[in-house]
Design a protein around this motif. Structure first.
Motif, mmCIF file in Angstrom:
data_model
loop_
_atom_site.group_PDB
_atom_site.id
_atom_site.type_symbol
_atom_site.label_atom_id
_atom_site.label_comp_id
_atom_site.label_asym_id
_atom_site.label_seq_id
_atom_site.Cartn_x
_atom_site.Cartn_y
_atom_site.Cartn_z
ATOM 1 N N ILE A 4 0.834 -1.204 0.000
ATOM 2 C CA ILE A 4 0.000 0.000 0.000
ATOM 3 C C ILE A 4 0.869 1.254 0.000
ATOM 4 C CG2 ILE A 4 -1.596 1.353 1.423
ATOM 5 C CD1 ILE A 4 -2.823 -1.396 2.272
ATOM 6 N N ILE A 5 1.901 1.284 0.822
ATOM 7 C CA ILE A 5 2.783 2.448 0.888
ATOM 8 C C ILE A 5 3.449 2.701 -0.465
ATOM 9 C CG2 ILE A 5 4.951 3.314 1.863
ATOM 10 C CD1 ILE A 5 4.122 1.938 4.505
ATOM 11 N N GLU A 6 4.006 1.636 -1.059
ATOM 12 C CA GLU A 6 4.737 1.785 -2.321
ATOM 13 C C GLU A 6 3.810 2.198 -3.468
ATOM 14 O OE1 GLU A 6 7.980 1.577 -2.821
ATOM 15 O OE2 GLU A 6 8.437 1.096 -0.735
ATOM 16 N N VAL A 7 2.659 1.526 -3.571
ATOM 17 C CA VAL A 7 1.781 1.768 -4.718
ATOM 18 C C VAL A 7 1.058 3.103 -4.601
ATOM 19 C CG1 VAL A 7 -0.239 0.922 -5.973
ATOM 20 C CG2 VAL A 7 1.517 -0.687 -5.213
ATOM 21 N N VAL A 29 -5.180 -4.182 -0.286
ATOM 22 C CA VAL A 29 -4.466 -3.232 -1.133
ATOM 23 C C VAL A 29 -5.446 -2.450 -2.001
ATOM 24 C CG1 VAL A 29 -2.788 -3.005 -3.005
ATOM 25 C CG2 VAL A 29 -2.372 -4.634 -1.147
ATOM 26 N N ALA A 30 -6.445 -3.149 -2.569
ATOM 27 C CA ALA A 30 -7.409 -2.494 -3.460
ATOM 28 C C ALA A 30 -8.204 -1.420 -2.735
ATOM 29 C CB ALA A 30 -8.349 -3.538 -4.062
ATOM 30 N N ARG A 31 -8.595 -1.682 -1.499
ATOM 31 C CA ARG A 31 -9.365 -0.679 -0.755
ATOM 32 C C ARG A 31 -8.555 0.596 -0.540
ATOM 33 N NH1 ARG A 31 -11.737 -5.329 1.736
ATOM 34 N NH2 ARG A 31 -9.976 -5.565 3.149
ATOM 35 N N ALA A 32 -7.272 0.441 -0.262
ATOM 36 C CA ALA A 32 -6.423 1.623 -0.072
ATOM 37 C C ALA A 32 -6.248 2.379 -1.384
ATOM 38 C CB ALA A 32 -5.064 1.206 0.489
ATOM 39 N N ILE A 33 -6.062 1.660 -2.481
ATOM 40 C CA ILE A 33 -5.876 2.305 -3.783
ATOM 41 C C ILE A 33 -7.162 2.992 -4.229
ATOM 42 C CG2 ILE A 33 -5.465 1.824 -6.233
ATOM 43 C CD1 ILE A 33 -3.426 -0.239 -5.366
ATOM 44 N N ALA A 34 -8.314 2.423 -3.882
ATOM 45 C CA ALA A 34 -9.590 3.033 -4.254
ATOM 46 C C ALA A 34 -9.715 4.441 -3.687
ATOM 47 C CB ALA A 34 -10.743 2.161 -3.772
ATOM 48 N N VAL A 35 -9.200 4.646 -2.480
ATOM 49 C CA VAL A 35 -9.253 5.977 -1.863
ATOM 50 C C VAL A 35 -8.455 6.981 -2.695
ATOM 51 C CG1 VAL A 35 -8.634 7.323 0.175
ATOM 52 C CG2 VAL A 35 -9.601 5.019 0.443
ATOM 53 N N SER A 68 -16.267 9.630 -9.595
ATOM 54 C CA SER A 68 -15.445 8.898 -8.631
ATOM 55 C C SER A 68 -16.056 7.548 -8.261
ATOM 56 C CB SER A 68 -15.238 9.735 -7.360
ATOM 57 O OG SER A 68 -16.487 9.982 -6.718
ATOM 58 N N GLY A 69 -17.276 7.285 -8.740
ATOM 59 C CA GLY A 69 -17.887 5.985 -8.477
ATOM 60 C C GLY A 69 -17.112 4.841 -9.092
ATOM 61 N N ALA A 70 -16.276 5.148 -10.072
ATOM 62 C CA ALA A 70 -15.481 4.103 -10.719
ATOM 63 C C ALA A 70 -14.285 3.676 -9.873
ATOM 64 C CB ALA A 70 -14.985 4.598 -12.079
ATOM 65 N N ALA A 71 -13.949 4.450 -8.848
ATOM 66 C CA ALA A 71 -12.701 4.212 -8.113
ATOM 67 C C ALA A 71 -12.626 2.810 -7.523
ATOM 68 C CB ALA A 71 -12.547 5.256 -7.007
ATOM 69 N N GLU A 72 -13.689 2.376 -6.841
ATOM 70 C CA GLU A 72 -13.603 1.079 -6.164
ATOM 71 C C GLU A 72 -13.578 -0.099 -7.137
ATOM 72 O OE1 GLU A 72 -15.110 -0.831 -1.977
ATOM 73 O OE2 GLU A 72 -16.320 0.716 -2.939
ATOM 74 N N PRO A 73 -14.523 -0.189 -8.103
ATOM 75 C CA PRO A 73 -14.424 -1.314 -9.038
ATOM 76 C C PRO A 73 -13.144 -1.293 -9.858
ATOM 77 C CG PRO A 73 -16.155 0.222 -9.724
ATOM 78 C CD PRO A 73 -15.743 0.611 -8.356
ATOM 79 N N TRP A 74 -12.671 -0.110 -10.233
ATOM 80 C CA TRP A 74 -11.406 -0.028 -10.965
ATOM 81 C C TRP A 74 -10.261 -0.538 -10.098
ATOM 82 C CZ3 TRP A 74 -11.192 5.349 -13.869
ATOM 83 C CH2 TRP A 74 -12.033 5.288 -14.984
ATOM 84 N N ALA A 75 -10.221 -0.100 -8.845
ATOM 85 C CA ALA A 75 -9.130 -0.502 -7.957
ATOM 86 C C ALA A 75 -9.100 -2.015 -7.778
ATOM 87 C CB ALA A 75 -9.269 0.186 -6.598
#
Length: 214
Positions: free
Chosen positions: A76-79, A134-140, A153-160
């Motif tokens: 999560i930190i790196e990505v 990891v995906a939940r953190a990237i979605a933010v 921004s609704g695309a953030a979670e499914p995209w992540a």
């Protein structure tokens, strides 16, 4: 291996500090002996007996879970750092940096990665669980950038979840086979995520609508 004074003071240290010290020692043993390393070897590396490890982590699954959480935190930190660095630049390059950061981490820590993902149990981390965290953190991060760009921004979670799932499984395949260079893997993944299968369509063919009627 832990020094004598460190072992004598071990019982006085806060439990979380002791857990982190033992995880550090476990990582050293895993890097040396591989993903099938025994609890005895990890305890020996920490300078303690196996019952003390069990007291802190309950069992091997508990240790797996703790190491999985640590690895997820590193990912999560790196990505997310790679994504945030690209907020004012080329979005394709931002995507490349994020994927490259993940693949580089599992390349550098292959033995630890395989220790975490090759084994499962009632409380042990799974590939799905590691990816989801990891995906939940990237979605933010994606949500913030989509809103800043005036996009949905609704695309953030499914995209992540879609991106992380694809990159994670592709990286898992690569780290076990290594049939191509790391940079080429990253390029292939970026090309697919950025252009999809559009490059395979005949040049004069009209794109198909997402909604069709009979």
């Amino acid at each position: 291996m832990a020094s004598g004074p460190d072992r004598r003071r071990g019982s006085r240290r806060p439990p979380q500090e002791r857990r982190e010290a033992f995880l550090d020692a476990a990582v050293v043993a895993i890097r040396r002996d591989g993903p099938t390393v025994s609890m005895e070897a990890m305890a020996r590396q920490a300078g303690v007996t196996k019952p003390i490890l069990y007291r802190l982590f309950d069992d091997r699954d508990g240790l797996l879970h703790a190491l999985g959480e640590r690895m997820a935190g590193q990912v999560i930190i790196e990505v997310t750092a790679a994504l945030e660095q690209g907020s004012d630049g080329d979005p394709r390059e931002m995507l490349r940096r994020a994927i490259s950061a993940y693949v580089a981490l599992i390349d550098d820590e292959t033995e630890v990665y395989r220790f975490v993902t090759d084994q499962s149990g009632p409380r042990g981390p799974t590939v799905t669980g590691l990816s989801a965290e990891v995906a939940r953190a990237i979605a933010v991060v994606l949500g913030e950038q989509l809103r800043a760009a005036g996009a949905d921004s609704g695309a953030a979670e499914p995209w992540a979840f879609g991106i992380v799932g694809m990159v994670h499984l592709s990286g898992d395949w690569w780290v076990r086979n290594r049939t191509l260079p790391r940079d080429r893997l990253v390029t292939y993944l970026v090309d697919l995520l950025w252009d999809g299968f559009a490059g395979l369509a005949p040049p004069n063919r009209e794109p198909r609508s997402a909604t069709t009627t009979d």
